[in-house]
Design an enzyme around this catalytic site. Structure first.
Site, PDB file in Angstrom:
ATOM      1  N   SER A 182     -35.943 -92.462 -70.073  1.00 22.76           N
ATOM      2  CA  SER A 182     -34.752 -92.156 -69.301  1.00 22.76           C
ATOM      3  C   SER A 182     -33.660 -91.567 -70.189  1.00 22.76           C
ATOM      4  O   SER A 182     -33.854 -90.542 -70.836  1.00 22.76           O
ATOM      5  CB  SER A 182     -34.286 -93.416 -68.562  1.00 22.76           C
ATOM      6  OG  SER A 182     -33.294 -93.122 -67.614  1.00 22.76           O
ATOM      7  N   ASP A 205     -39.998 -89.957 -68.453  1.00 16.54           N
ATOM      8  CA  ASP A 205     -39.146 -89.682 -67.303  1.00 16.54           C
ATOM      9  C   ASP A 205     -37.684 -89.544 -67.729  1.00 16.54           C
ATOM     10  O   ASP A 205     -36.818 -90.358 -67.338  1.00 16.54           O
ATOM     11  CB  ASP A 205     -39.282 -90.764 -66.234  1.00 16.54           C
ATOM     12  CG  ASP A 205     -38.968 -90.228 -64.833  1.00 16.54           C
ATOM     13  OD1 ASP A 205     -39.321 -89.067 -64.556  1.00 16.54           O
ATOM     14  OD2 ASP A 205     -38.370 -90.948 -64.029  1.00 16.54           O
ATOM     15  N   HIS A 290     -39.595 -94.619 -61.658  1.00 10.79           N
ATOM     16  CA  HIS A 290     -38.981 -94.328 -62.958  1.00 10.79           C
ATOM     17  C   HIS A 290     -39.692 -95.102 -64.078  1.00 10.79           C
ATOM     18  O   HIS A 290     -39.906 -94.571 -65.174  1.00 10.79           O
ATOM     19  CB  HIS A 290     -37.507 -94.731 -62.888  1.00 10.79           C
ATOM     20  CG  HIS A 290     -36.636 -94.109 -63.941  1.00 10.79           C
ATOM     21  ND1 HIS A 290     -36.764 -92.804 -64.353  1.00 10.79           N
ATOM     22  CD2 HIS A 290     -35.602 -94.634 -64.658  1.00 10.79           C
ATOM     23  CE1 HIS A 290     -35.844 -92.537 -65.280  1.00 10.79           C
ATOM     24  NE2 HIS A 290     -35.139 -93.636 -65.478  1.00 10.79           N
TER      25      HIS A 290
END
Length: 489
Positions: A182, A205, A290
């Site tokens: 992230s 991601d 996610h």
């Protein structure tokens, strides 16, 4: 109002300021020896970044680097970012061997979120590495815009430590592999920007908000390491609660399950919280897509299954079956064992299971219908494959009925959690669509045969890049009849 008073008032409005060469400069901070950070372009306010900020101070963020090795798997040796100059004294067990760095994302906490330690364990099972977990939990818990800014400082701190290791221990930058999830993926990008010849960055991601379609200096990009690979699992637009980027950010960008809506992610919050606890259960329910990038990468470290992905230019091509071969561009392994191919930049697509093990072996089935017999029927085809080591489940060619006619080729993808070995046979069955009542009565009255004819079947296995041909020699199949094809040709 004099100039100094204006400066004080502006800084009091949450604008970070510094004096530069005796002049007042707004929206910039300097933290020697890390450098200065401003909100000048490309870090300014724009359509992609509606709010911008400069990083908080190192004393506020309190970044800590936690070193693990095979000899100290459970109790790390902590190095505060402010102690980078003393890295060789504090990390006396830091010897020349590959280095794996793990970086968490927004609002994650090393002491509470377990995935970083689980990944550390998988890495140390796999090999003799120096594993560093970057704990910037305090800097990641500010408002999102400030945490985004803090990522720049943390990237500079990590770069400083890496450079000290390179200079003092003699580990070349090529042996460093940074794994960031992230917002942590962009921290990795900021680090790589400052280290010449950094070996690899794996972006799990990467965060989309404030980064999608921005200047490469703002986000992770291919120039940040010799090899940058990215796994996209939550790339829907933010209004659809997507947290990742759709934009390709690396040399190799992987889109498992099209990069969104991961199988198994329609979760039950009650069940998740009961099984995983409140924090992990809520994350698994509402951040499942996610988090899947972490799960896939972690599984890839020690599994024999290769997470084979097909080179493909886009979602539509993959859905149509146009790129379910390895071909000249070659397939790639998603995850830990991904390797570059002569500087090639490519997007890859693959499918996974909805539960562990997520990695699947693929068997692409091409069913060639007869060219000699004339027929036209509506229905659904079902297929399974048998190998020397196992049998796949039965899969269908599509959810709704399709037309089967002379000289047509049907395509199915079969998957299995393990390698079924060399293909021995394929079993087919088709279900006919009844159509209208008038058509049904006409066929029953005139006893019109409900048959299709199979010429041959080809089974392509991308994991081995082998194709096996099986001939049916125009054998007929009645509605709901099973046909075993086992003659190699």
């Amino acid at each position: 109002m004099n100039r100094c008073l204006a400066f004080v008032l502006l800084c009091g409005l949450s604008l970070r300021c510094t004096f530069v060469a005796g002049l007042t400069k707004l929206n910039e901070v300097c933290y020697p020896p890390l450098g200065c950070f401003s909100t000048d372009p490309p870090f300014d306010v724009n359509i992609h970044r509606p709010v911008t900020s400069t990083p908080e101070s190192p004393e506020t963020i309190k970044t800590v680097f936690k070193l693990y090795t095979q000899k100290n798997r459970q109790k790390p040796t902590d190095l505060k970012a402010t102690q980078a100059e003393n890295v060789t004294k504090i990390w006396s067990n830091f010897i020349v061997r590959p280095v794996k760095v793990i970086i968490h994302g927004y609002y994650e906490d090393v002491s509470l979120d377990t995935w970083m330690k689980k990944m550390k364990d998988e890495l140390l099972i796999h090999g003799d590495y120096n594993v560093i977990i970057v704990d910037w939990s305090l800097g990641a818990k500010s408002t999102y815009s400030i945490s985004v800014a803090n990522a720049r400082l943390v990237g500079a701190q990590l770069a400083s430590v890496i450079q000290k290791i390179v200079d003092s221990v003699g580990i070349p930058p090529l042996l460093f592999h940074i794994i960031g999830h992230s917002l942590g993926a962009h921290v990795a990008g900021y680090t790589g920007e400052k280290i010449n010849g950094l070996g690899r960055i794996s972006g799990l991601d990467p965060a989309g908000l404030y980064f999608e379609n921005t200047d490469p200096k703002v986000r992770l990009d291919p120039s940040d390491a010799i090899f940058v690979d990215v796994i996209h699992t939550d790339c829907r637009p933010l209004p659809y609660l997507g947290l990742g980027t759709f934009q390709a950010l690396g040399h190799y960008d992987f889109y498992p399950n099209l990069g969104h809506d991961m199988p198994g992610c329609l979760r039950n919050p009650v069940t998740d919280i009961k099984e995983l606890g409140l924090r992990e259960g809520v994350k698994e329910t509402f951040g499942c897509n996610h988090i899947r990038s972490i799960t896939y990468f972690m599984e890839s470290i020690n599994t024999k299954c290769p997470f084979t992905a097909y080179p493909c230019n886009g979602e539509a091509d993959f859905l149509s079956g146009e790129c379910k071969v390895c071909g000249a561009q070659k397939c790639a392994r998603m995850g830990f064992h991904c390797e570059p191919s002569n500087g090639v930049t490519q997007t890859f697509y693959l499918t996974t299971a909805g539960s562990k093990p997520y990695c699947q072996y693929h068997y692409e089935i091409n069913i060639k219908l007869s060219t000699q017999n004339s027929f036209s029927e509506m229905g659904i085809m079902f297929a399974s494959a048998k190998g020397t080591s196992g049998v796949t489940k039965t899969f269908q060619n599509q959810e709704s009925s399709t037309l089967f006619k002379t000289d047509q080729t049907l395509r199915l993808t079969l998957t299995h959690s393990s390698d079924i070995g060399e293909i021995q046979s394929v079993t087919l069955r088709w279900e006919r669509e009844a159509g209208t009542l008038a058509t049904l009565l006409w066929n029953l009255f005139w006893q019109i045969p409900q048959k299709i004819y199979i010429e041959r079947v080809q089974v392509y296995t991308p994991e081995t890049n082998k194709t096996v041909g099986l001939c049916a020699y125009d054998r007929s199949m009645d509605h709901d009849q099973t046909l075993l094809i086992n003659s190699k040709c």
